[in-house]
Design a protein around this motif. Structure first.
Motif, short mmCIF file in Angstrom:
data_model
loop_
_atom_site.label_atom_id
_atom_site.label_comp_id
_atom_site.label_asym_id
_atom_site.label_seq_id
_atom_site.Cartn_x
_atom_site.Cartn_y
_atom_site.Cartn_z
N VAL A 122 0.95 -1.18 -0.08
CA VAL A 122 -0.04 0.06 -0.13
C VAL A 122 0.97 1.35 0.15
CG1 VAL A 122 -1.94 1.17 1.21
CG2 VAL A 122 -1.92 -1.28 1.28
N PRO A 123 0.50 2.33 -0.91
CA PRO A 123 1.39 3.63 -0.94
C PRO A 123 1.25 4.10 0.58
CG PRO A 123 -0.14 3.52 -2.48
CD PRO A 123 -0.40 2.27 -1.64
N PRO A 124 2.45 5.02 0.75
CA PRO A 124 2.52 5.52 2.00
C PRO A 124 1.39 6.62 2.39
CG PRO A 124 4.07 6.50 0.61
CD PRO A 124 3.47 5.53 0.05
N HIS A 125 1.06 6.92 3.64
CA HIS A 125 0.12 8.00 3.92
C HIS A 125 0.71 8.72 5.12
CE1 HIS A 125 -3.21 6.60 1.17
NE2 HIS A 125 -2.92 5.36 1.82
N GLY A 126 0.86 9.88 4.98
CA GLY A 126 1.44 10.70 6.06
C GLY A 126 2.95 11.20 5.97
N PHE A 127 3.19 12.10 6.56
CA PHE A 127 4.55 12.70 6.27
C PHE A 127 5.52 11.74 6.65
CE2 PHE A 127 8.44 14.59 8.15
CZ PHE A 127 8.74 15.34 7.26
N LEU A 128 5.74 10.98 7.74
CA LEU A 128 6.80 10.32 8.13
C LEU A 128 6.88 8.95 7.08
CD1 LEU A 128 9.24 9.49 9.80
CD2 LEU A 128 7.94 8.49 11.31
N ALA A 129 5.80 8.40 6.75
CA ALA A 129 5.88 7.25 5.77
C ALA A 129 6.19 7.76 4.47
CB ALA A 129 4.29 6.68 5.79
N ASN A 130 5.60 9.07 3.80
CA ASN A 130 6.13 9.59 2.74
C ASN A 130 7.87 9.73 2.73
OD1 ASN A 130 3.94 9.83 0.64
ND2 ASN A 130 2.97 10.86 2.56
N SER A 152 -4.31 -11.22 5.67
CA SER A 152 -3.49 -11.41 6.93
C SER A 152 -2.44 -10.35 6.96
CB SER A 152 -2.80 -12.49 6.80
OG SER A 152 -1.92 -13.00 8.05
N GLU A 153 -2.48 -9.37 7.95
CA GLU A 153 -1.42 -8.51 8.00
C GLU A 153 -1.01 -8.19 9.48
OE1 GLU A 153 -3.27 -4.60 6.35
OE2 GLU A 153 -5.11 -6.12 5.92
N SER A 154 0.01 -7.54 9.48
CA SER A 154 0.42 -7.09 10.90
C SER A 154 0.26 -5.37 10.84
CB SER A 154 1.91 -7.27 11.30
OG SER A 154 2.40 -7.01 12.34
N LEU A 155 -0.60 -4.98 11.81
CA LEU A 155 -1.05 -3.79 11.99
C LEU A 155 -0.42 -3.05 13.07
CD1 LEU A 155 -4.51 -4.48 10.58
CD2 LEU A 155 -2.86 -3.24 9.39
N GLY A 156 -0.80 -1.87 13.49
CA GLY A 156 -0.24 -1.05 14.46
C GLY A 156 -0.50 -2.01 15.91
N LYS A 157 -1.60 -2.90 16.03
CA LYS A 157 -1.80 -3.62 17.14
C LYS A 157 -1.14 -5.17 17.08
CE LYS A 157 -6.28 -5.13 14.73
NZ LYS A 157 -7.62 -5.09 15.09
N GLY A 158 -0.73 -5.32 16.02
CA GLY A 158 -0.31 -6.62 15.96
C GLY A 158 -0.77 -7.41 14.52
N THR A 159 -0.57 -8.64 14.48
CA THR A 159 -0.98 -9.68 13.54
C THR A 159 -2.50 -9.68 13.71
OG1 THR A 159 -0.61 -11.58 14.94
CG2 THR A 159 1.17 -10.80 13.19
N SER A 160 -2.94 -9.73 12.45
CA SER A 160 -4.87 -9.72 12.50
C SER A 160 -5.06 -10.35 11.00
CB SER A 160 -5.13 -8.52 12.88
OG SER A 160 -4.82 -7.37 11.60
N VAL A 161 -6.32 -10.73 11.26
CA VAL A 161 -7.15 -11.12 10.03
C VAL A 161 -7.98 -10.03 9.56
CG1 VAL A 161 -8.65 -12.79 9.06
CG2 VAL A 161 -6.97 -13.66 10.29
N SER A 162 -8.01 -9.38 8.67
CA SER A 162 -8.52 -8.32 8.16
C SER A 162 -9.38 -8.33 6.87
CB SER A 162 -7.59 -6.86 8.38
OG SER A 162 -6.81 -7.07 9.42
N ARG A 163 -9.77 -7.13 6.66
CA ARG A 163 -10.34 -6.94 5.18
C ARG A 163 -9.39 -5.91 4.38
NH1 ARG A 163 -14.57 -9.91 3.40
NH2 ARG A 163 -15.61 -10.74 5.13
N PHE A 164 -9.38 -6.32 2.97
CA PHE A 164 -8.79 -5.59 2.09
C PHE A 164 -9.51 -4.07 2.00
CE2 PHE A 164 -7.48 -3.73 -1.70
CZ PHE A 164 -6.04 -4.22 -1.74
N VAL A 165 -9.12 -2.93 2.66
CA VAL A 165 -10.13 -2.02 2.61
C VAL A 165 -9.27 -0.81 2.08
CG1 VAL A 165 -11.25 -2.34 4.50
CG2 VAL A 165 -9.10 -1.43 4.85
N TYR A 166 -8.13 -0.79 1.03
CA TYR A 166 -7.35 0.20 0.79
C TYR A 166 -7.66 0.68 -0.58
CZ TYR A 166 -4.65 -2.12 4.42
OH TYR A 166 -4.16 -2.51 5.52
N PRO A 167 -7.73 1.75 -0.84
CA PRO A 167 -8.25 2.26 -2.22
C PRO A 167 -7.21 2.20 -3.15
CG PRO A 167 -7.48 4.13 -0.69
CD PRO A 167 -7.52 2.87 0.20
N LYS A 168 -6.09 2.11 -2.80
CA LYS A 168 -4.98 1.50 -3.94
C LYS A 168 -4.02 0.76 -3.30
CE LYS A 168 -1.59 4.17 -6.63
NZ LYS A 168 -1.01 5.25 -7.07
#
Length: 169
Positions: free
Chosen positions: A10-18, A45-61
């Protein structure tokens, strides 16, 4: 169409990620793996800020990558089983710092820095782990996973960009 086992960046969002992506010359920041599809869309299946999770693909790009050496599309239950082994792990905050140090030492000072593994995962470590469960190496053992070496991995095939309209390849 996305397949089970496909990786997405997923492309970066926010100043630090960019800023980080600009420094390492990457177009992606966050990574995950497709583990299934149902009537509501793709399951990840991802590792997000809270840790590993089963999630939904919710990314616009997102940019989609397929593991070249996979002969068959892995079943959802198999990918969920892999996820379950470390599905309770917290997000690996220290690896972001270690990867930064490793990157500077390797790319600017030409110094080899040993890889430290601690059984927690950031998103790039997570997709490398999931690929290893499928019996596939997607980056070299002596490297920390980061967006650029995943994007340029000789073991991955770039499939195309996924957006609200579907996959553009």
């Amino acid at each position: 169409m996305l397949k089970n086992g496909d990786l997405f960046g997923v492309p970066p969002h926010g100043f630090l990620a960019n800023l980080i992506c600009k420094i390492v010359k990457a177009k992606t920041f966050h990574w995950g793996v497709i583990i299934g599809k149902d009537k509501d869309g793709y399951i990840t299946s991802e590792s997000l800020g809270k840790g590993t999770s089963v999630s939904r693909f919710v990314y616009p790009k997102a940019y989609i990558y397929r593991i070249k050496s996979l002969k068959h599309e892995p079943e959802t239950y198999r990918l969920l089983s892999f996820h379950s082994w470390y599905g309770d792990k917290s997000y690996d905050m220290q690896v972001n710092f270690l990867t930064g140090i490793w990157f500077i030492l390797k790319h600017y000072l030409k110094i080899a820095f040993p890889i430290i593994k601690n059984n927690t995962f950031n998103c790039q470590e997570w997709v490398v782990y999931m690929a290893s469960c499928l019996g596939v190496k997607i980056i070299e053992e002596a490297e920390y996973p980061y967006s650029r070496n995943l994007e340029k991995s000789e073991y991955l095939e770039y499939i195309g960009e996924y957006n609200e309209k579907g996959l553009d390849n």
